[in-house]
Motif scaffolding. Structure first.
Motif, PDB file in Angstrom:
ATOM      1  N   GLN A  33       0.817  -1.213   0.000  1.00  0.00           N
ATOM      2  CA  GLN A  33       0.000   0.000   0.000  1.00  0.00           C
ATOM      3  C   GLN A  33       0.851   1.263   0.000  1.00  0.00           C
ATOM      4  N   THR A  34       2.020   1.194   0.612  1.00  0.00           N
ATOM      5  CA  THR A  34       2.940   2.335   0.515  1.00  0.00           C
ATOM      6  C   THR A  34       3.384   2.531  -0.928  1.00  0.00           C
ATOM      7  N   VAL A  35       3.754   1.452  -1.585  1.00  0.00           N
ATOM      8  CA  VAL A  35       4.192   1.550  -2.980  1.00  0.00           C
ATOM      9  C   VAL A  35       3.043   2.029  -3.868  1.00  0.00           C
ATOM     10  N   ARG A  36       1.820   1.545  -3.612  1.00  0.00           N
ATOM     11  CA  ARG A  36       0.664   1.995  -4.398  1.00  0.00           C
ATOM     12  C   ARG A  36       0.474   3.503  -4.259  1.00  0.00           C
ATOM     13  N   LEU A  37       0.475   4.000  -3.032  1.00  0.00           N
ATOM     14  CA  LEU A  37       0.281   5.435  -2.815  1.00  0.00           C
ATOM     15  C   LEU A  37       1.475   6.248  -3.301  1.00  0.00           C
ATOM     16  N   MET A  38       2.640   5.681  -3.163  1.00  0.00           N
ATOM     17  CA  MET A  38       3.859   6.323  -3.675  1.00  0.00           C
ATOM     18  C   MET A  38       3.767   6.506  -5.189  1.00  0.00           C
ATOM     19  N   HIS A  87       1.127   6.852  -6.818  1.00  0.00           N
ATOM     20  CA  HIS A  87       0.089   7.849  -7.087  1.00  0.00           C
ATOM     21  C   HIS A  87       0.604   9.267  -6.817  1.00  0.00           C
ATOM     22  N   GLY A  88       1.856   9.383  -6.377  1.00  0.00           N
ATOM     23  CA  GLY A  88       2.451  10.706  -6.198  1.00  0.00           C
ATOM     24  C   GLY A  88       2.510  11.202  -4.775  1.00  0.00           C
ATOM     25  N   HIS A  89       2.091  10.389  -3.810  1.00  0.00           N
ATOM     26  CA  HIS A  89       2.131  10.841  -2.415  1.00  0.00           C
ATOM     27  C   HIS A  89       3.548  10.716  -1.854  1.00  0.00           C
ATOM     28  N   THR A  90       3.900  11.603  -0.943  1.00  0.00           N
ATOM     29  CA  THR A  90       5.206  11.583  -0.294  1.00  0.00           C
ATOM     30  C   THR A  90       5.173  10.673   0.926  1.00  0.00           C
ATOM     31  N   ALA A  91       6.361  10.414   1.479  1.00  0.00           N
ATOM     32  CA  ALA A  91       6.461   9.537   2.645  1.00  0.00           C
ATOM     33  C   ALA A  91       5.674  10.089   3.824  1.00  0.00           C
ATOM     34  N   THR A  92       5.782  11.389   4.073  1.00  0.00           N
ATOM     35  CA  THR A  92       5.072  11.986   5.205  1.00  0.00           C
ATOM     36  C   THR A  92       3.566  11.919   4.994  1.00  0.00           C
ATOM     37  N   GLU A  93       3.120  12.150   3.776  1.00  0.00           N
ATOM     38  CA  GLU A  93       1.685  12.047   3.490  1.00  0.00           C
ATOM     39  C   GLU A  93       1.183  10.630   3.710  1.00  0.00           C
ATOM     40  N   ILE A  94       1.918   9.650   3.203  1.00  0.00           N
ATOM     41  CA  ILE A  94       1.483   8.258   3.339  1.00  0.00           C
ATOM     42  C   ILE A  94       1.451   7.850   4.800  1.00  0.00           C
ATOM     43  N   ASN A 150       0.652   9.545   7.255  1.00  0.00           N
ATOM     44  CA  ASN A 150      -0.529  10.107   7.899  1.00  0.00           C
ATOM     45  C   ASN A 150      -1.830   9.606   7.275  1.00  0.00           C
ATOM     46  N   MET A 151      -1.724   8.789   6.227  1.00  0.00           N
ATOM     47  CA  MET A 151      -2.903   8.261   5.536  1.00  0.00           C
ATOM     48  C   MET A 151      -3.180   6.793   5.859  1.00  0.00           C
ATOM     49  N   LEU A 152      -2.125   6.034   6.037  1.00  0.00           N
ATOM     50  CA  LEU A 152      -2.236   4.577   6.013  1.00  0.00           C
ATOM     51  C   LEU A 152      -2.347   3.988   7.411  1.00  0.00           C
ATOM     52  N   ASP A 153      -3.186   2.982   7.544  1.00  0.00           N
ATOM     53  CA  ASP A 153      -3.263   2.183   8.761  1.00  0.00           C
ATOM     54  C   ASP A 153      -3.594   0.758   8.360  1.00  0.00           C
ATOM     55  N   LEU A 154      -3.356  -0.172   9.258  1.00  0.00           N
ATOM     56  CA  LEU A 154      -3.651  -1.571   8.962  1.00  0.00           C
ATOM     57  C   LEU A 154      -5.156  -1.798   8.889  1.00  0.00           C
ATOM     58  N   VAL A 210       3.222   1.753  12.228  1.00  0.00           N
ATOM     59  CA  VAL A 210       2.838   1.908  10.823  1.00  0.00           C
ATOM     60  C   VAL A 210       3.429   3.200  10.268  1.00  0.00           C
ATOM     61  N   SER A 211       3.352   4.275  11.041  1.00  0.00           N
ATOM     62  CA  SER A 211       3.855   5.572  10.594  1.00  0.00           C
ATOM     63  C   SER A 211       5.322   5.498  10.204  1.00  0.00           C
ATOM     64  N   HIS A 212       6.125   4.887  11.049  1.00  0.00           N
ATOM     65  CA  HIS A 212       7.567   4.806  10.787  1.00  0.00           C
ATOM     66  C   HIS A 212       7.856   3.815   9.668  1.00  0.00           C
ATOM     67  N   ASN A 213       7.122   2.697   9.648  1.00  0.00           N
ATOM     68  CA  ASN A 213       7.425   1.641   8.689  1.00  0.00           C
ATOM     69  C   ASN A 213       7.046   2.004   7.257  1.00  0.00           C
ATOM     70  N   VAL A 214       5.947   2.741   7.075  1.00  0.00           N
ATOM     71  CA  VAL A 214       5.614   3.110   5.696  1.00  0.00           C
ATOM     72  C   VAL A 214       6.627   4.117   5.155  1.00  0.00           C
ATOM     73  N   ARG A 215       7.168   4.957   6.014  1.00  0.00           N
ATOM     74  CA  ARG A 215       8.231   5.856   5.571  1.00  0.00           C
ATOM     75  C   ARG A 215       9.498   5.068   5.232  1.00  0.00           C
ATOM     76  N   ALA A 216       9.687   3.950   5.936  1.00  0.00           N
ATOM     77  CA  ALA A 216      10.831   3.081   5.627  1.00  0.00           C
ATOM     78  C   ALA A 216      10.682   2.450   4.246  1.00  0.00           C
ATOM     79  N   VAL A 217       9.481   1.998   3.928  1.00  0.00           N
ATOM     80  CA  VAL A 217       9.252   1.409   2.599  1.00  0.00           C
ATOM     81  C   VAL A 217       9.518   2.449   1.514  1.00  0.00           C
TER      82      VAL A 217
END
Length: 417
Positions: free
Chosen positions: A199-204, A206-213, A215-219, A236-243
């Motif tokens: 889901q991080t890669v999908r949103l990425m 779509h043009g979203h940044t790490a900080t945006e993702i 604040n958007m994503l949860d399990l 989740v917040s830290h890990n999606v930025r890691a991806v």
């Protein structure tokens, strides 16, 4: 991925005689020394924040590390393994006990394995599966972990052992009894890492940044409702930025962030924008009163960078960190916030030095890595006009190197004189 206590159990003579065998995944010694030597000082400093090493053990201080109650302290010891595990499916018999291994490199640790005990239908999942969400990027600092490879290792684990295991246990947390419970445990941890990755890669894309993702994503509820997927350690917040960082690095693609100002200069500019110190402080206090501690901390961080000795700003920033620490579900987040608050109020405790490499660690460092370590400690000031070449001949290890200083860079060339 844990090590450093082997001399409590064995010494060189024990290993040489065969009385005790030391089993490790391939490349273990290389990975251990590379992570703890090149960037060891910075990692150790940050680890003190992450694990709350400088905090008192009180309800207002360090109560947990998320993955365990705390880290062990003592001598860092390391010996050379007698047995390397080089392939999944490899088996050993140790003291009459059959052990079957699965290699899991590049996930939780660069070199790691899990093992199965057929006699008891018991699977040790090491630190690949845990009672909490793990870190894809650890706050103490390390190379970002590959969530996709991690999830694939867990799929392989289920295929290899899912139909045979009646007990699943790991390095940190309580066991799972029963085949169904163990299978559910491993599969939902796998899906947790895979969900954050996909889901991080999908949103990425779509043009979203790490900080945006972040604040958007949860399990999804099916994963989030499991206690072992809660963010008591990783988040989740830290890990999606890691991806995001794993694939695209730290730059978010926004041109304004391509060549940022220093924190000090940015702080002074924000201070002027807010109408000076009084104006920024007024906004920060208003945010504190509303309970908007994240915004208050951002404002006050600018204040402290602009005026690092201003006690009122340091104290209020410490208050903001403290409140975020108390609200944090993650043990490392709590410890980072509370340690930051402590240092703002009391200053940096320079007497508490970082943990440095031990004689065992140094003796196991490959010569080329030791020379690389010399290079990262080299201060180039005043050296740009120097040209130096030194032949190194190590008679004990039968190695030869040329150590070359030129252009303010210390290179080493192996197998040359």
């Amino acid at each position: 991925d844990h090590f450093a206590g082997i001399r409590a159990l064995a010494d060189e003579e024990d290993l040489a005689s065969g009385r005790i065998r030391f089993v490790a995944p391939e490349h273990f010694v290389k990975e251990v020394t590379s992570e703890n030597v090149i960037a060891g000082n910075a990692m150790s400093r940050r680890a003190g924040f992450m694990f709350g090493n400088l905090l008192e053990r009180t309800p207002q201080g360090a109560i947990d590390s998320g993955l365990g109650k705390g880290v062990a302290f003592g001598s860092i010891t390391l010996l050379t393994p007698t047995d390397d595990i080089t392939a999944t499916g490899q088996k050993l018999i140790l003291d009459g006990v059959e052990i079957e291994f699965q290699l899991t490199p590049g996930a939780e640790a660069p070199a790691e394995f899990v093992f199965y005990l057929p006699k008891w239908n018991a699977l040790c999942v090491a630190e690949e599966v845990n009672g909490v969400m793990h870190n894809l990027y650890t706050p103490r600092g390390a190379k970002t972990r590959d969530a996709l490879i991690w999830s694939r290792h867990l799929t392989d684990m289920l295929e290899l052992f899912g139909g045979r295991m009646d007990l699943v246990f790991g390095s940190h947390h309580w066991p799972r009894w029963g085949r169904a419970a163990g299978y559910d445990y491993i599969s939902k941890q796998r899906d947790m890492y895979r969900f954050m990755h996909d889901q991080t890669v999908r949103l990425m894309n779509h043009g979203h940044t790490a900080t945006e993702i972040s604040n958007m994503l949860d399990l999804p509820p099916s994963l989030a409702q499991e206690f072992y997927n809660r963010d008591y350690y990783g988040t989740v917040s830290h890990n999606v930025r890691a991806v995001y960082n794993f694939y695209l690095g730290y730059f978010d693609g926004v041109p304004a962030n391509l060549n940022p100002l220093t924190p000090e200069r940015r702080a002074r500019n924000y201070m002027n924008l807010a109408g000076g110190p009084d104006g920024l402080m007024r906004h920060a206090k208003h945010a504190m009163q509303k309970g908007d501690y994240r915004w208050a901390a951002e404002l006050l961080n600018h204040y402290v960078f602009a005026y690092p000795k201003k006690k009122e700003a340091r104290a209020l920033l410490a208050d903001a960190y403290e409140q975020m620490g108390y609200q944090a579900e993650s043990g490392p987040w709590r410890n980072f916030y509370l340690t930051g608050a402590k240092e703002l109020r009391e200053g940096v405790n320079v007497a508490r030095g970082v943990r440095t490499a031990s004689p065992d660690m140094v003796s196991n460092v490959p010569t080329s890595m030791f020379l690389d370590f010399m290079a990262v400690r080299f201060n180039p000031e005043g050296a740009d006009d120097l040209e130096v070449k030194i032949n190194l001949d190590f008679t004990d290890t039968k190695e030869q190197f040329v150590l070359s200083l030129d252009n303010s860079v210390l290179n080493n060339i192996p197998n040359k004189q």
